[in-house]
Design a protein around this motif. Structure first.
Motif, PDB file in Angstrom:
ATOM      1  N   LEU A  41      18.235  16.824 -23.177  1.00 44.48           N
ATOM      2  CA  LEU A  41      18.269  17.442 -24.504  1.00 44.48           C
ATOM      3  C   LEU A  41      19.047  18.762 -24.474  1.00 44.48           C
ATOM      4  CD1 LEU A  41      14.614  16.723 -25.668  1.00 44.48           C
ATOM      5  CD2 LEU A  41      16.709  15.755 -26.659  1.00 44.48           C
ATOM      6  N   GLU A  42      18.915  19.508 -23.390  1.00 43.46           N
ATOM      7  CA  GLU A  42      19.669  20.756 -23.250  1.00 43.46           C
ATOM      8  C   GLU A  42      21.172  20.470 -23.199  1.00 43.46           C
ATOM      9  OE1 GLU A  42      17.915  22.377 -19.705  1.00 43.46           O
ATOM     10  OE2 GLU A  42      15.933  22.368 -20.647  1.00 43.46           O
ATOM     11  N   LEU A  43      21.555  19.483 -22.409  1.00 46.30           N
ATOM     12  CA  LEU A  43      22.972  19.108 -22.346  1.00 46.30           C
ATOM     13  C   LEU A  43      23.477  18.613 -23.697  1.00 46.30           C
ATOM     14  CD1 LEU A  43      23.208  17.268 -18.903  1.00 46.30           C
ATOM     15  CD2 LEU A  43      23.959  19.596 -19.472  1.00 46.30           C
ATOM     16  N   LEU A  44      22.655  17.812 -24.363  1.00 47.15           N
ATOM     17  CA  LEU A  44      23.030  17.312 -25.686  1.00 47.15           C
ATOM     18  C   LEU A  44      23.205  18.463 -26.666  1.00 47.15           C
ATOM     19  CD1 LEU A  44      23.576  14.966 -27.603  1.00 47.15           C
ATOM     20  CD2 LEU A  44      21.098  14.741 -27.920  1.00 47.15           C
ATOM     21  N   ALA A  45      22.332  19.452 -26.600  1.00 47.78           N
ATOM     22  CA  ALA A  45      22.459  20.616 -27.485  1.00 47.78           C
ATOM     23  C   ALA A  45      23.798  21.320 -27.271  1.00 47.78           C
ATOM     24  CB  ALA A  45      21.301  21.586 -27.252  1.00 47.78           C
ATOM     25  N   LEU A  46      24.184  21.505 -26.022  1.00 48.93           N
ATOM     26  CA  LEU A  46      25.474  22.146 -25.747  1.00 48.93           C
ATOM     27  C   LEU A  46      26.625  21.292 -26.274  1.00 48.93           C
ATOM     28  CD1 LEU A  46      24.873  23.461 -22.116  1.00 48.93           C
ATOM     29  CD2 LEU A  46      24.787  24.752 -24.265  1.00 48.93           C
ATOM     30  N   GLY A  47      26.525  19.980 -26.092  1.00 49.30           N
ATOM     31  CA  GLY A  47      27.558  19.082 -26.601  1.00 49.30           C
ATOM     32  C   GLY A  47      27.649  19.104 -28.111  1.00 49.30           C
ATOM     33  N   LEU A  48      26.507  19.146 -28.784  1.00 52.66           N
ATOM     34  CA  LEU A  48      26.507  19.194 -30.253  1.00 52.66           C
ATOM     35  C   LEU A  48      27.136  20.488 -30.753  1.00 52.66           C
ATOM     36  CD1 LEU A  48      22.956  17.741 -30.971  1.00 52.66           C
ATOM     37  CD2 LEU A  48      25.159  16.612 -31.376  1.00 52.66           C
ATOM     38  N   LEU A  49      26.830  21.593 -30.091  1.00 53.16           N
ATOM     39  CA  LEU A  49      27.413  22.867 -30.501  1.00 53.16           C
ATOM     40  C   LEU A  49      28.931  22.865 -30.289  1.00 53.16           C
ATOM     41  CD1 LEU A  49      24.649  25.252 -29.126  1.00 53.16           C
ATOM     42  CD2 LEU A  49      25.182  24.797 -31.538  1.00 53.16           C
ATOM     43  N   ALA A  50      29.375  22.271 -29.193  1.00 52.03           N
ATOM     44  CA  ALA A  50      30.821  22.168 -28.953  1.00 52.03           C
ATOM     45  C   ALA A  50      31.475  21.277 -30.002  1.00 52.03           C
ATOM     46  CB  ALA A  50      31.075  21.620 -27.550  1.00 52.03           C
ATOM     47  N   TRP A  51      30.878  20.136 -30.272  1.00 53.30           N
ATOM     48  CA  TRP A  51      31.410  19.202 -31.271  1.00 53.30           C
ATOM     49  C   TRP A  51      31.558  19.905 -32.613  1.00 53.30           C
ATOM     50  CZ3 TRP A  51      28.174  14.541 -33.429  1.00 53.30           C
ATOM     51  CH2 TRP A  51      28.971  13.764 -34.272  1.00 53.30           C
ATOM     52  N   TRP A  52      30.506  20.611 -33.024  1.00 51.93           N
ATOM     53  CA  TRP A  52      30.541  21.337 -34.288  1.00 51.93           C
ATOM     54  C   TRP A  52      31.692  22.347 -34.288  1.00 51.93           C
ATOM     55  CZ3 TRP A  52      29.900  26.601 -35.106  1.00 51.93           C
ATOM     56  CH2 TRP A  52      29.832  26.987 -36.448  1.00 51.93           C
ATOM     57  N   GLY A  53      31.813  23.116 -33.215  1.00 51.04           N
ATOM     58  CA  GLY A  53      32.866  24.139 -33.158  1.00 51.04           C
ATOM     59  C   GLY A  53      34.264  23.553 -33.182  1.00 51.04           C
ATOM     60  N   PHE A  54      34.477  22.483 -32.423  1.00 55.75           N
ATOM     61  CA  PHE A  54      35.811  21.878 -32.358  1.00 55.75           C
ATOM     62  C   PHE A  54      36.232  21.237 -33.677  1.00 55.75           C
ATOM     63  CE2 PHE A  54      35.111  21.444 -27.599  1.00 55.75           C
ATOM     64  CZ  PHE A  54      35.996  22.456 -27.279  1.00 55.75           C
TER      65      PHE A  54
END
Length: 123
Positions: free
Chosen positions: A24-37
């Protein structure tokens, strides 16, 4: 007096919950990156946001929320740091137009964190 060892089934459950927490922590980082990109603020802006947002979350996590965080803070404050990161990730997923997955993500985080916190207070 030494502590009573946990039954194997309980140890397996706690290990599975810890693995889920990490995912879930890794997914959170991925979601934040996806949103930013995917922000429409120009190529350089979206690149910067896609890198900076998960980086800021990772720094916050490493300082206050990680199992071996740099700063030892009370459990309630640690939960607050986790809520900031996971809440931002859920909001990022919501902003990307994925309402139901955002709710599922938030529910999974809530249950996972509640189980880990319950175990922490019992041991």
């Amino acid at each position: 007096m030494s502590p009573v060892p946990l039954p194997p089934a309980v140890r397996a459950f706690l290990l599975a919950n810890d693995v889920l927490a990490f995912l879930l922590e890794l997914l959170a980082l991925g979601l934040l990156a996806w949103w930013g990109f995917t922000r429409d603020i120009g190529r350089a802006g979206s690149l910067a946001l896609g890198v900076a947002t998960p980086l800021a979350a990772a720094v916050l996590w490493g300082l206050f929320a990680a199992p071996r965080a740099r700063y030892a803070i009370p459990h309630a404050a640690r939960l607050g740091a986790k809520a900031v990161v996971f809440g931002a990730a859920a909001l990022a997923l919501l902003a990307l137009g994925h309402r139901i997955p955002a709710l599922w993500f938030a529910a999974a985080v809530l249950v996972n964190t509640a189980l880990a916190s319950y175990h922490r207070t019992r041991s």
